[in-house]
Write a protein that holds these residues in place. Structure first.
Motif, PDB file in Angstrom:
ATOM      1  N   ASP A  13      -0.487   3.524  -1.398  1.00 43.10           N
ATOM      2  CA  ASP A  13      -0.649   2.155  -1.915  1.00 43.10           C
ATOM      3  C   ASP A  13       0.017   2.001  -3.283  1.00 43.10           C
ATOM      4  N   GLU A  14      -0.122   3.020  -4.140  1.00 46.06           N
ATOM      5  CA  GLU A  14       0.496   2.972  -5.468  1.00 46.06           C
ATOM      6  C   GLU A  14       2.015   2.973  -5.373  1.00 46.06           C
ATOM      7  N   THR A  16       3.771   1.868  -2.809  1.00 50.70           N
ATOM      8  CA  THR A  16       4.135   0.556  -2.265  1.00 50.70           C
ATOM      9  C   THR A  16       4.131  -0.496  -3.377  1.00 50.70           C
ATOM     10  N   ALA A  17       3.113  -0.463  -4.230  1.00 51.69           N
ATOM     11  CA  ALA A  17       3.036  -1.390  -5.361  1.00 51.69           C
ATOM     12  C   ALA A  17       4.186  -1.160  -6.346  1.00 51.69           C
ATOM     13  N   ARG A  21       7.013  -3.863  -7.498  1.00 50.43           N
ATOM     14  CA  ARG A  21       7.267  -4.172  -8.914  1.00 50.43           C
ATOM     15  C   ARG A  21       8.746  -3.951  -9.242  1.00 50.43           C
TER      16      ARG A  21
END
Length: 182
Positions: A13-14, A16-17, A21
């Protein structure tokens, strides 16, 4: 009830974020690279990169020995690791650490290996490899010391021979039990 997420899922998830960004800030190429690490192909590429880096810093050193010697050495190193951890002296210990210690002892002249025993082709016992990744610098020092000390030793040991002799020195085979005569 809230579902717990695994550390792996949180990491995914990190990433992907982070890719999102990067895209927002106009770094599409970097975002694509982050996205690729999340694919099976990207995972394979990262493993190759990590392996190549490790191989350069500490290349594999296969050490030929009997299965009994290998098993005794691995058990001895594991016991040493447990003892060191219990005493608080070291966080970990491995056969590679033992080999590094032996290569340093040889390079400094504190250890001299005997030539390995020779047997006729096909008549010797089964052999296996004990694979370790000693420090490349120590490996180079031991290789140079082998050349420098060849006359003193009466033979030119390979790094594999030095490592094997050291391991058999610190983890010797038990003495054979005496046989009884009737």
């Amino acid at each position: 009830m809230a579902r717990k997420t695994s550390a792996a899922q949180e990491f995914r998830d990190e990433l992907t974020a982070a890719a999102a960004r990067l895209r927002e800030s106009g770094s599409d190429r970097l975002a694509a690279a982050v996205d690729k690490t999340l694919t099976p192909e990207g995972h394979k590429l990262l493993r190759v990169v990590n392996w190549e880096s490790q191989a350069a810093d500490s290349p594999n050193l296969p050490i030929r020995m009997s299965p009994a010697d290998r098993d005794r050495i691995k058990a001895g190193a594991a016991a040493k690791a447990t003892a060191l951890k219990a005493s608080g002296e070291a966080a970990s210990w491995s056969v590679t650490d033992d080999v590094n210690e032996g290569l340093a002892a040889f390079a400094e002249g504190r250890f001299s290996p005997a030539p390995p025993p020779r047997s006729a082709y096909g008549s010797g016992e089964d052999k296996v490899n004990l694979n370790v990744r000693p420090d490349a610098g120590l490996r180079a020092r031991a290789k140079q010391a082998a050349q420098d000390r060849a006359e003193e030793l009466g033979w030119t040991p390979k790094v594999m021979h030095i490592a094997s002799a050291w391991l058999l020195h610190i983890y010797p085979a038990p003495a054979p039990k005496p046989t009884r005569r009737k």
